[in-house]
Write an enzyme that holds these catalytic residues in place. Sequence first.
Site, PDB file in Angstrom:
ATOM      1  N   LYS A 187      15.119  14.396  -1.171  1.00  0.00           N
ATOM      2  CA  LYS A 187      14.942  13.975   0.210  1.00  0.00           C
ATOM      3  C   LYS A 187      13.503  14.237   0.662  1.00  0.00           C
ATOM      4  O   LYS A 187      12.830  15.118   0.117  1.00  0.00           O
ATOM      5  CB  LYS A 187      15.885  14.763   1.132  1.00  0.00           C
ATOM      6  N   GLU A 219      25.772  12.624  -3.215  1.00  0.00           N
ATOM      7  CA  GLU A 219      26.543  13.631  -3.954  1.00  0.00           C
ATOM      8  C   GLU A 219      27.854  14.008  -3.292  1.00  0.00           C
ATOM      9  O   GLU A 219      28.801  14.430  -3.963  1.00  0.00           O
ATOM     10  CB  GLU A 219      25.689  14.889  -4.164  1.00  0.00           C
ATOM     11  N   ASP A 226      21.354  11.798  -4.454  1.00  0.00           N
ATOM     12  CA  ASP A 226      21.508  12.185  -3.048  1.00  0.00           C
ATOM     13  C   ASP A 226      22.769  11.600  -2.433  1.00  0.00           C
ATOM     14  O   ASP A 226      23.033  11.804  -1.255  1.00  0.00           O
ATOM     15  CB  ASP A 226      20.275  11.753  -2.242  1.00  0.00           C
ATOM     16  N   LYS A 272      34.052  18.361   2.605  1.00  0.00           N
ATOM     17  CA  LYS A 272      32.828  18.385   1.793  1.00  0.00           C
ATOM     18  C   LYS A 272      32.055  19.668   2.051  1.00  0.00           C
ATOM     19  O   LYS A 272      31.636  19.943   3.171  1.00  0.00           O
ATOM     20  CB  LYS A 272      31.959  17.175   2.132  1.00  0.00           C
ATOM     21  N   ARG A 280      30.239  12.291  -1.929  1.00  0.00           N
ATOM     22  CA  ARG A 280      31.394  11.503  -2.368  1.00  0.00           C
ATOM     23  C   ARG A 280      31.858  11.910  -3.767  1.00  0.00           C
ATOM     24  O   ARG A 280      33.030  11.729  -4.111  1.00  0.00           O
ATOM     25  CB  ARG A 280      31.045  10.017  -2.322  1.00  0.00           C
TER      26      ARG A 280
END
EC number: 3.4.11.1
Length: 486
Positions: free
Chosen positions: A261, A333, A331, A249, A335
């Site tokens: 966030k 993101e 948030d 990632k 995955r």
Amino acid sequence: MELLSYEKLMIGDELNKDSVKVRIVLCSNSKEGVGIMADEKSPGHQNFLSRLDAKGHVGEAYVLLEGNGEVTVFVGIGNVEEDILLVKNNARKAGASAYKCVSQFKNMEMSLTSEYMAREVVSGIMLASYKYRFLHKEKDEPSKKIAINSQSHAVKKAVVVGNAQNFARFLGDTPANLMNPTLFVEYATKYLQDKKNVTFEVFDKSFMERKSMNLLLGVSQGSAQEPKLLVARYRGKSGDAVDIALVGKGVCFDSGGISLKPSARMHRMKGDMLGAASVLSVFGLAADMGIKINMNLVIPLVENLPSGTATKPGDVHVGMNGKSVEINNTDAEGRLILADALVYAQEANPTYIVDVATLTGAMMIALGDAFIGYFTADDDLSKIIHQSGIDANDPVWRMPLSQLYLPSMKSNVADLKNAVEGGHGGSATAAIFLSEFVGKEFKWAHFDIAGVMDSNNNKGVYGDGATGCGVPVLIEMIEKLSTIIN
């Protein structure tokens, strides 16, 4: 933009005649008192410790300037009869303590007086030597040179693994304005370009559009920075069949997107690409070590930012494998970019697929910074991963990869949604989401390194910032897999 010179972080075995010779002596703690762990013991050393009333507790350290100008560092390792993971961790702490005792020397030749826990002690030295001093006006220690003098295979391995781990830390600690997708690719190019049997290429947004990598593109569309897809190949043996694909990632900065966030600690999200940093470091290290394995590397690189073009909560994107996903939390993101990258990685038909990501805050709650959580449906692969974690002193813990979590990921407007309501089972639901993008014929494991991306309990070893945890267990796993495959 000129790249930062990460090479100065590296430690080797090239000796300098002007170096201060530093010997490290481990001291254990027991009911009988302090014990010196050295292949050749000196009565003078025992007397020295007795006069100081040394106990051999973890982190306890004493420095002796010998008559010949050499330096001996006595460092406590604690009770060696404890749990093996605790003893290994204490040995690493001892190495870090020893380094800090002599860190004022600019040129050092360090050696151990015993092979006991040598790999762990040297790992502590390597990790404690890391210092991110690239952006200060006053650059301290510009010419520091450290060499580890040993012919031991365990020590030599600890040095190269430590260098790879510190490279991953460097990538994770570099500010996001200096480590966007384009700059990450430039560092990767510099890191990989001279490695034997390695080829690589970088794909842009138009390639992703042609491949229908819409989940990846959806994450990136809020940022002015173009997404990148780094693909590398290492052929460590004859033939072109791919044994393992590593997927990392690479969210170079994660604001959360429209699902923003909180501002407190958001600056830490420059490290949301530590999965990418880890697999890049491990891939290069495997090539340097000449491991007999054929390996592919796939790294999707994006920024997740809010803007007028950003993905909105409730939007639906269709992934590379045709499955539609409702984005109910922008948030969640990581995955999404992994999903398309995993589908792409399967095109090469690898036997094993391993992805690595700072994926969920839930993993921090579940395991803290003591263990890396991993998921796999393959029991044989799980055994290899578990033992690799012990051997590499990078402990892991198997988490449930169960279809029982799948109903909570169903959407009424798409095949899946990307996050569970309320965050319950956050790490397990993220893993089961990813499993929907991996064919059942592949031996797949998912590492969630979010809990270990930095450390509260081992600051004496890692200091502040990235730990690079995941690198040691991954290279150990790859070595073990190579013996099985061959």
